[in-house]
Design an enzyme around this catalytic site. Structure first.
Site, PDB file in Angstrom:
ATOM      1  N   ARG A   1     -25.296 -48.085 -59.460  1.00  0.00           N
ATOM      2  CA  ARG A   1     -26.058 -46.988 -60.045  1.00  0.00           C
ATOM      3  C   ARG A   1     -27.101 -47.522 -61.019  1.00  0.00           C
ATOM      4  O   ARG A   1     -26.804 -48.419 -61.809  1.00  0.00           O
ATOM      5  CB  ARG A   1     -25.122 -46.027 -60.784  1.00  0.00           C
ATOM      6  CG  ARG A   1     -24.120 -45.380 -59.846  1.00  0.00           C
ATOM      7  CD  ARG A   1     -23.245 -44.356 -60.531  1.00  0.00           C
ATOM      8  NE  ARG A   1     -22.226 -43.888 -59.607  1.00  0.00           N
ATOM      9  CZ  ARG A   1     -21.257 -43.019 -59.910  1.00  0.00           C
ATOM     10  NH1 ARG A   1     -21.192 -42.527 -61.145  1.00  0.00           N
ATOM     11  NH2 ARG A   1     -20.383 -42.647 -59.006  1.00  0.00           N
TER      12      ARG A   1
ATOM     13  N   ARG B   1     -20.283 -48.517 -68.696  1.00  0.00           N
ATOM     14  CA  ARG B   1     -21.411 -48.058 -67.880  1.00  0.00           C
ATOM     15  C   ARG B   1     -22.202 -49.251 -67.350  1.00  0.00           C
ATOM     16  O   ARG B   1     -23.113 -49.736 -67.997  1.00  0.00           O
ATOM     17  CB  ARG B   1     -22.316 -47.154 -68.732  1.00  0.00           C
ATOM     18  CG  ARG B   1     -23.243 -46.248 -67.938  1.00  0.00           C
ATOM     19  CD  ARG B   1     -24.006 -45.307 -68.832  1.00  0.00           C
ATOM     20  NE  ARG B   1     -23.152 -44.369 -69.541  1.00  0.00           N
ATOM     21  CZ  ARG B   1     -22.690 -43.240 -69.015  1.00  0.00           C
ATOM     22  NH1 ARG B   1     -23.032 -42.889 -67.809  1.00  0.00           N
ATOM     23  NH2 ARG B   1     -21.899 -42.450 -69.724  1.00  0.00           N
TER      24      ARG B   1
ATOM     25  N   GLU C   1     -13.982 -40.322 -69.726  1.00  0.00           N
ATOM     26  CA  GLU C   1     -13.827 -40.037 -68.299  1.00  0.00           C
ATOM     27  C   GLU C   1     -13.454 -41.289 -67.512  1.00  0.00           C
ATOM     28  O   GLU C   1     -14.080 -42.334 -67.637  1.00  0.00           O
ATOM     29  CB  GLU C   1     -15.146 -39.474 -67.752  1.00  0.00           C
ATOM     30  CG  GLU C   1     -15.076 -39.172 -66.266  1.00  0.00           C
ATOM     31  CD  GLU C   1     -16.449 -38.868 -65.653  1.00  0.00           C
ATOM     32  OE1 GLU C   1     -17.374 -38.511 -66.406  1.00  0.00           O
ATOM     33  OE2 GLU C   1     -16.562 -39.000 -64.429  1.00  0.00           O
TER      34      GLU C   1
ATOM     35  N   SER D   1     -13.022 -38.211 -61.652  1.00  0.00           N
ATOM     36  CA  SER D   1     -13.628 -36.906 -61.525  1.00  0.00           C
ATOM     37  C   SER D   1     -13.312 -36.407 -60.131  1.00  0.00           C
ATOM     38  O   SER D   1     -13.639 -37.068 -59.154  1.00  0.00           O
ATOM     39  CB  SER D   1     -15.143 -37.076 -61.716  1.00  0.00           C
ATOM     40  OG  SER D   1     -15.763 -35.851 -61.918  1.00  0.00           O
TER      41      SER D   1
ATOM     42  N   ARG E   1     -13.145 -49.049 -65.817  1.00  0.00           N
ATOM     43  CA  ARG E   1     -12.692 -48.201 -66.916  1.00  0.00           C
ATOM     44  C   ARG E   1     -11.173 -48.254 -67.076  1.00  0.00           C
ATOM     45  O   ARG E   1     -10.643 -48.098 -68.179  1.00  0.00           O
ATOM     46  CB  ARG E   1     -13.171 -46.765 -66.707  1.00  0.00           C
ATOM     47  CG  ARG E   1     -14.689 -46.666 -66.880  1.00  0.00           C
ATOM     48  CD  ARG E   1     -15.214 -45.254 -66.895  1.00  0.00           C
ATOM     49  NE  ARG E   1     -16.676 -45.272 -67.039  1.00  0.00           N
ATOM     50  CZ  ARG E   1     -17.435 -44.196 -67.152  1.00  0.00           C
ATOM     51  NH1 ARG E   1     -16.872 -42.973 -67.132  1.00  0.00           N
ATOM     52  NH2 ARG E   1     -18.734 -44.291 -67.284  1.00  0.00           N
TER      53      ARG E   1
END
Length: 414
Positions: free
Chosen positions: A261, A276, A348, A351, A388
């Site tokens: 990403r 991130r 988070e 999801s 994460r």
RNA sequence: GGGUCACUGGCAGAGUGGUCGAUUGCACCGGUCUUGAAAACCGGCGAGGGUUAUACCUCCCAAGGUUCAAAUCCUUGGUGGCCCGCCA
């Protein structure tokens, strides 16, 4: 892609639902009129086309009977000119409608709470109690460097910022986590897949990343391929343009991939550490279900991800996203947020979303039931984001001396 | 990367310019028969749009083109087989 017919049949209600997702009244009006323009353009084109087909058949008949086709040819030639004009009009109308509808988000479920941003998300429940420390817990980047697990500088040297290198016990832990997650998911009935990490434009349109989110994707220019931002893209598109037997559903899949990403628009956020990154590992769950099954499978997927965290001993909470925080394609989403003692907050880590028929409509994923073709429901969820999870393990299981206790569940994978 | 041949409904496989959205077989679904099943026989059976339902339009890998008319001819692209070259 939403169903335009909803606007045609039930304008007020559909418009209200879309406005919950911040679609402007103006855009909704444009969508409705674009659809009406297309419908009438189609009607004129097809009417003339029918006439032309009729004349063409006569042509063959006349030839056979030895009759003159001169007059017929004059009429047919004249029609052809009009026909081409009408076709052009129709194509323009199609493009105009597409340009609008491809950028319209999914309609949220009616019970999704209203809200501007994550502040309005609703906590469902907490699982496991956050640990207490007799010392000040450190943040993961400090622990990672101290233990020699992650080298942030050399990652930048190889690529650019937001890339890192994992080594030694960190690399082994990463591999163990992936295997643990895949096995866990497989035991819950999700079949394992290994899929391409580069996909074409069509696949990304099928799941809704394109055309709207082009800036978030890495692209291989000369090949017209994109690096996947999530395994949801290849896994969901496996069944693109297929008609499945309803008895084959639900199809429950899991797969490990790297994800890529650009993180455009997140400048300055989470620049430190591995929360991130441009490239990260993730084990994904994807399901293709009948319209009746999707709610139950959604719950299964949430439970799978939550139980996975519990099996690792990681405290977390489940949160229902409000309309403002909901992703483009999701009708409903539950986020799983893991406790990070170093940051003293929940972050988070997974999801889970039900897109209902939003992706299936674009990707043409259908199933046959009583002779009819019905759009499937598609669902996706992470279980889990590997980086994460490593962050969470480091922060939750850190000792005063900075060492880290590996969860028992992972021992056999190391 | 070069050459060559191919690409038709779930599968196999006809169809080489007009009445073809497409012969046939298998598979599948329904029926007759049977205690039940099989076999046999009868019927149905691709997709998208559109309509209350019909009409009607579109789709024979994709996009263009030739023609009054294209599954059929031409061009480009994709994919697959085989041959050659190269490479983990």
């Amino acid at each position: 892609m939403i169903d335009v017919k909803l606007l045609q049949k039930n304008f007020d209600e559909t418009a209200r639902a879309l406005m919950r997702k911040k679609v402007s009244a103006e855009t909704i009006g444009e969508l409705k009129s674009a659809n009406e323009i297309l419908k009438s353009a189609k009607l004129s084109y097809e009417t003339l086309q029918a006439k032309q087909n009729e004349l063409s058949k006569l042509f063959g008949q006349y030839k056979k009977e030895g009759k003159s086709t001169d007059d017929l040819k004059i009429e047919v030639d004249a029609n052809k000119i009009t026909l081409n004009e009408l076709l052009e009009t129709q194509r323009n109308a199609e493009e105009a409608l597409d340009a609008i509808i491809m950028r319209i988000p999914n309609i949220p479920d009616t019970d999704v709470p209203d809200g501007e941003d994550e502040e309005s998300n609703v906590e469902l429940r907490k699982v496991l109690t956050p640990p207490t420390f007799s010392f000040t817990p450190k943040e993961h980047w400090e622990l990672a460097e101290q233990n020699g697990w992650i080298d942030f500088e050399r990652g930048v040297k190889l690529a650019k910022s937001r890339f890192s290198v994992v080594s030694g016990m960190g690399a082994r832990l990463e591999r163990a986590l992936i295997n643990f997650m895949l096995d866990f998911n497989r035991e819950r009935g999700f079949q394992e897949f290994s899929v391409p990490m580069l996909v074409n434009r069509h696949a990304l349109e099928g799941t809704g990343q394109l055309p709207k989110f082009e800036d978030d994707l890495f692209k291989v220019e000369e090949e017209e391929l994109y690096l996947i931002p999530t395994a949801e893209v290849p896994l969901t598109n496996l069944y693109q343009d297929e008609i499945l037997a309803s008895t084959d559903l639900p199809i429950k899949m899991t797969g490990y991939t790297s994800c890529f990403r650009k993180e455009a628009g997140s400048g300055g956020r989470d620049v430190r550490g591995m929360i991130r990154q441009h490239q990260f590992h993730k084990v994904e769950l994807v399901a293709i279900t009948t319209q009746e099954q999707s709610d139950a499978v959604f719950d299964e997927m949430v439970a799978c991800a939550s139980d996975l965290l519990s099996a690792l001993g990681l405290p977390h909470r489940l949160v229902t996203l409000c309309t403002g925080d909901l992703g483009f394609g999701a009708a409903r989403t539950v986020d799983l947020e893991v406790w990070l003692p170093g940051q003293n907050t929940y972050r988070e880590i997974s999801s889970v979303s039900n897109t209902r028929d939003f992706q299936a409509r674009r990707a043409k994923i259908r199933y046959k039931e009583e002779g009819k073709n019905i759009l499937a429901h598609t669902l996706n969820g992470s279980s889990l984001a590997v980086g994460r999870t490593m962050v969470a393990i480091m922060e939750n299981f850190q000792q005063e001396d900075g060492s880290i206790v590996i969860p028992a569940a992972l021992q056999k994978y190391l």
